[in-house]
Design an enzyme around this catalytic site. Structure first.
Site, PDB file in Angstrom:
ATOM      1  N   HIS A 117       0.914  -1.549   0.027  1.00  0.00           N
ATOM      2  CA  HIS A 117      -0.097   0.301  -0.081  1.00  0.00           C
ATOM      3  C   HIS A 117       0.853   1.403   0.005  1.00  0.00           C
ATOM      4  CE1 HIS A 117      -3.534  -2.544   1.929  1.00  0.00           C
ATOM      5  NE2 HIS A 117      -3.396  -2.612   0.639  1.00  0.00           N
ATOM      6  N   CYS A 125       3.924  12.764  -7.495  1.00  0.00           N
ATOM      7  CA  CYS A 125       3.307  13.770  -8.121  1.00  0.00           C
ATOM      8  C   CYS A 125       1.923  13.105  -8.900  1.00  0.00           C
ATOM      9  CB  CYS A 125       4.098  14.195  -9.274  1.00  0.00           C
ATOM     10  SG  CYS A 125       3.032  15.589 -10.224  1.00  0.00           S
ATOM     11  N   GLY A 202      -1.142  -9.735  12.323  1.00  0.00           N
ATOM     12  CA  GLY A 202      -1.722  -8.575  12.627  1.00  0.00           C
ATOM     13  C   GLY A 202      -2.670  -7.833  11.431  1.00  0.00           C
TER      14      GLY A 202
HETATM   15  P1  OAD Z   1      -6.854  -3.667  10.834  1.00  0.00           P
HETATM   16  O1  OAD Z   1      -6.753  -2.429  11.657  1.00  0.00           O
HETATM   17  O2  OAD Z   1      -8.043  -3.974   9.995  1.00  0.00           O
HETATM   18  O3  OAD Z   1      -6.679  -5.012  11.483  1.00  0.00           O
HETATM   19  C1  OAD Z   1      -5.460  -4.980  12.470  1.00  0.00           C
HETATM   20  C2  OAD Z   1      -5.389  -6.526  12.924  1.00  0.00           C
HETATM   21  O4  OAD Z   1      -4.413  -6.610  13.983  1.00  0.00           O
HETATM   22  C3  OAD Z   1      -6.751  -6.935  13.863  1.00  0.00           C
HETATM   23  O5  OAD Z   1      -7.249  -8.087  13.386  1.00  0.00           O
HETATM   24  C4  OAD Z   1      -6.314  -7.093  15.299  1.00  0.00           C
HETATM   25  O6  OAD Z   1      -6.939  -8.025  15.950  1.00  0.00           O
HETATM   26  C5  OAD Z   1      -4.789  -7.311  15.233  1.00  0.00           C
HETATM   27  N1  OAD Z   1      -3.941  -6.831  16.332  1.00  0.00           N
HETATM   28  C6  OAD Z   1      -4.215  -5.938  16.986  1.00  0.00           C
HETATM   29  N2  OAD Z   1      -3.186  -5.612  17.975  1.00  0.00           N
HETATM   30  C7  OAD Z   1      -2.184  -6.765  17.440  1.00  0.00           C
HETATM   31  C8  OAD Z   1      -1.027  -7.079  18.129  1.00  0.00           C
HETATM   32  N3  OAD Z   1      -0.284  -6.518  18.953  1.00  0.00           N
HETATM   33  N4  OAD Z   1      -0.435  -8.240  17.452  1.00  0.00           N
HETATM   34  C9  OAD Z   1      -1.003  -8.595  16.451  1.00  0.00           C
HETATM   35  N5  OAD Z   1      -2.275  -8.508  15.844  1.00  0.00           N
HETATM   36  C10 OAD Z   1      -2.678  -7.445  16.530  1.00  0.00           C
HETATM   37  O7  OAD Z   1      -5.491  -3.406   9.962  1.00  0.00           O
HETATM   38  P2  OAD Z   1      -5.258  -4.291   8.553  1.00  0.00           P
HETATM   39  O8  OAD Z   1      -5.643  -5.448   8.434  1.00  0.00           O
HETATM   40  O9  OAD Z   1      -3.837  -4.060   8.263  1.00  0.00           O
HETATM   41  O10 OAD Z   1      -5.695  -0.214   3.355  1.00  0.00           O
HETATM   42  O11 OAD Z   1      -5.863  -3.193   7.526  1.00  0.00           O
HETATM   43  C11 OAD Z   1      -5.767  -3.595   6.107  1.00  0.00           C
HETATM   44  C12 OAD Z   1      -5.981  -2.411   5.371  1.00  0.00           C
HETATM   45  O12 OAD Z   1      -7.145  -1.769   5.539  1.00  0.00           O
HETATM   46  C13 OAD Z   1      -4.843  -1.293   5.560  1.00  0.00           C
HETATM   47  O13 OAD Z   1      -3.538  -1.557   4.882  1.00  0.00           O
HETATM   48  C14 OAD Z   1      -5.449  -0.028   5.048  1.00  0.00           C
HETATM   49  C15 OAD Z   1      -6.929  -0.278   5.683  1.00  0.00           C
HETATM   50  O14 OAD Z   1      -7.875   0.130   5.027  1.00  0.00           O
HETATM   51  C16 OAD Z   1      -5.126   0.920   2.965  1.00  0.00           C
HETATM   52  O15 OAD Z   1      -4.587   1.747   3.397  1.00  0.00           O
HETATM   53  C17 OAD Z   1      -5.426   0.894   1.566  1.00  0.00           C
END
Ligand code: OAD
Length: 262
Positions: A117, A125, A202
């Protein structure tokens, strides 16, 4: 299960770690779907769109300036460091495929990184597509004085323009509704096909295509291990789903020295 997972990881010649916001949670970076995802009362996911940038580039740049400032104060945690140390030890190939734009894998020392991402510190730009890296968290500069809140100075930002074509510059990240570059996807699939073990760490595993990359591994019979304190839509589909934090589990799995402050 952790013993079985550790043995599989230690025997592996090539590891891929698919990481999401959860791996940076212990570094203090707010996850997307947890609390703390708001900026000036707006949902961050609403501001990370081409429409929001077209409508109010100043507000979107203030949001990203705020995120750069928050992230610049965070440090890689034990999970980021464990992956970087495993790669550095050279015992096996380690590739990080991350959805995160916080740059913490890079700062931890990982070199083989597929940034699906993009990166908060890459500026692109919107006209000619020229990209540059700018590590200064206090950028873009503000016009007028900063307010009392050092994290979210109310002064509006001076909109950055490309030196080459004078079009507006934008954050070098993938916004909702935008497609990922073909190159990063090809790199992600190639690394996943080479892996003996895939760690999914995560991530809520709801955003595509990142959430489906592990399926490439499953289809080839590669072991997939999830690390997450909560269950996710893929927990039932992986070989081993470990309930716990990345900071606690990854050093154990990868055999890293525990680091202070992780
Ligand atoms: P999320 O915020 O959707 O999910 C975070 C995950 O991390 C959850 O399943 C939590 O249970 C877990 N979590 C929290 N604390 C943790 C820890 N200490 N150790 C391990 N896991 C933990 O974030 P993403 O899955 O990364 O997209 O979200 C995916 C995408 O959604 C992002 O990249 C972004 C967002 O829209 C774009 O920016 C295009």
């Amino acid at each position: 299960m952790i013993e079985r997972a550790r043995a599989l990881v230690q025997q592996s010649r090539a590891i891929v770690a698919i990481t999401g916001a959860g791996i940076s949670a212990e570094s203090g970076v707010p996850t997307f779907r947890g609390e703390g995802g708001l900026f000036r009362g707006r949902d961050g996911r609403e501001l990370a769109t081409p429409e929001a940038f077209a409508e109010d580039p100043g507000l979107v740049w203030s949001f990203y300036r705020w995120r750069r400032r928050v992230v610049a104060r965070c440090e890689p945690n034990a999970a980021h460091l464990a992956l970087a140390e495993a790669e550095d030890a050279g015992r096996c190939e380690v590739t990080v495929i991350t959805q995160n734009v916080d740059g913490l894998h890079h700062r931890a020392g990982s070199r083989w990184i597929v940034a699906l991402h993009g990166d908060l510190f890459v500026i692109r730009c919107s006209g000619c597509g020229r990209e540059r890296h700018d590590p200064d968290p206090d950028w873009p500069p503000l016009e007028g004085r900063a307010s009392a809140d050092p994290d979210d100075p109310e002064g509006s930002v001076i909109l950055p323009r490309c030196e080459r074509c004078d079009a507006l510059e934008r954050p070098g990240v993938v916004w909702f509704g935008e497609s990922l570059g073909n190159r990063v996807l090809e790199d992600a699939w190639a690394a996943t096909k080479r892996a003996n073990v895939v760690l999914v760490v995560g991530t809520s595993a709801v955003v595509q295509p990142a959430a489906s990359i592990y399926r490439v591994a499953r289809a080839r019979g590669t072991t997939v291990i999830e690390v997450n304190p909560e269950s996710t839509p893929i927990s039932e589909d992986v070989d081993i789903s470990l309930r716990g934090t990345a900071g606690a589990i990854l050093p154990d799995l990868l055999g890293a020295r525990r680091s202070e402050g992780g």
